[in-house]
Design a protein around this motif. Sequence first.
Motif, PDB file in Angstrom:
ATOM      1  N   THR A 229      -6.180   9.892   0.574  1.00 34.64           N
ATOM      2  CA  THR A 229      -7.316  10.139   1.472  1.00 34.64           C
ATOM      3  C   THR A 229      -7.371  11.611   1.835  1.00 34.64           C
TER       4      THR A 229
ATOM      5  N   CYS B 208      -3.331   4.962  -2.789  1.00 35.71           N
ATOM      6  CA  CYS B 208      -4.558   5.568  -2.272  1.00 35.71           C
ATOM      7  C   CYS B 208      -4.287   6.941  -1.669  1.00 35.71           C
TER       8      CYS B 208
ATOM      9  N   GLN C 196     -11.645   8.887  -0.583  1.00 30.53           N
ATOM     10  CA  GLN C 196     -10.427   8.319  -1.137  1.00 30.53           C
ATOM     11  C   GLN C 196     -10.458   8.236  -2.663  1.00 30.53           C
TER      12      GLN C 196
ATOM     13  N   ASP D 110       0.833  -1.200   0.000  1.00 33.09           N
ATOM     14  CA  ASP D 110       0.000   0.000   0.000  1.00 33.09           C
ATOM     15  C   ASP D 110       0.871   1.255   0.000  1.00 33.09           C
TER      16      ASP D 110
ATOM     17  N   THR E 222      -2.484  -0.749   7.332  1.00 39.91           N
ATOM     18  CA  THR E 222      -3.485  -1.790   7.570  1.00 39.91           C
ATOM     19  C   THR E 222      -3.022  -2.894   8.508  1.00 39.91           C
TER      20      THR E 222
ATOM     21  N   THR F 256      -8.160   3.038   5.625  1.00 40.75           N
ATOM     22  CA  THR F 256      -7.750   1.928   4.762  1.00 40.75           C
ATOM     23  C   THR F 256      -7.589   0.647   5.574  1.00 40.75           C
TER      24      THR F 256
ATOM     25  N   LEU G  91       0.131   4.945   0.723  1.00 37.13           N
ATOM     26  CA  LEU G  91      -0.958   5.725   1.300  1.00 37.13           C
ATOM     27  C   LEU G  91      -0.554   7.186   1.431  1.00 37.13           C
TER      28      LEU G  91
ATOM     29  N   ALA H  92      -8.241   5.910  -5.385  1.00 33.95           N
ATOM     30  CA  ALA H  92      -7.310   4.794  -5.322  1.00 33.95           C
ATOM     31  C   ALA H  92      -7.115   4.140  -6.684  1.00 33.95           C
TER      32      ALA H  92
END
Length: 316
Positions: free
Chosen positions: A106, A104, A112, A12, A293, A253, A14, A114
Amino acid sequence: MRIAVTGSIATDHLMTFPGRISEQLLADKLDHVSLSLLVDDLEIRDGGVAANIAYGLARLGHRPLLVAAVGADFHDYGTRLSGLGVDTSGVHVSTTRHTARFLCTTDTDGNQLASFYTGAMAEASTIDLADVLRRHGGADLVLIGADDPTAMARHTHACRTLGIPFIADPAQQLARLTGPEIRELVDGADHLFTNEYEHELLLGKTGWTRGDVLGRVGSWITTLGEKGSRIERADEPPVEVAAVFAATVADPTGVGDAFRAGYLASLSAGADPVRCARTGSALATLALSVIGTQNYTPTPERVSELLVAAYGADAA
């Protein structure tokens, strides 16, 4: 109960946008969007729905069997998961592709944007779930999460052939699956997981009514964000389970994956759907409080504290 978790494994990326994405969209220019967001920070974290769920289960003392496809760059990630108690022996390693990537952004409202790069996940369709289970100790329950669509169908077929209860959790893949493909994944599932938007999308794409779905699955669990979750079963009124209060909101997420891990942990202990959903809500709140996550630590003691605070002394 031994649980096998299939689905994506990804890295990920982020990012946080210090504004509202909706304010950057021009109503009269939506047919030609060219939008660049200057973000404040970047967090690179291990993720993917299957790995996220397996992580939560392992943190609660389970040893889930992870079944997915990754690239050779998975080595350090896999070593960390194994050290936490996840059985990674069912993971297929590609020789030509990188592990999938999730990117992603946010905003301050939790909205979001993504993108997802499939990478090695495209090879998940080569995995023979029946063979994996035969070689690695079997399973009492299989969660079939968002993955290569062919792999999802193949895993579902394997569960039916072997007579193993399965959970349908198509999630993000609902957007690209056809109605017949979704019906094939859902029919006969012990549980069906969706969020509120996916609940309606599933009905629209399959052409089924709510009653049609409930006649084909054991329990339909719909997560409702800050409102908690809803449990639906055939011939029973829907039951809504309130969310556990979140003192800190850091990153949404993977919150749904944490909910699933908590739900499955309680399910494996023989709990009823309401108690399962409560445990899911406790893990979801823990995941919401950190960025990434797989950075929350859901010890049984901490989960019990949250359950008592939210639902009363008997909830633990």
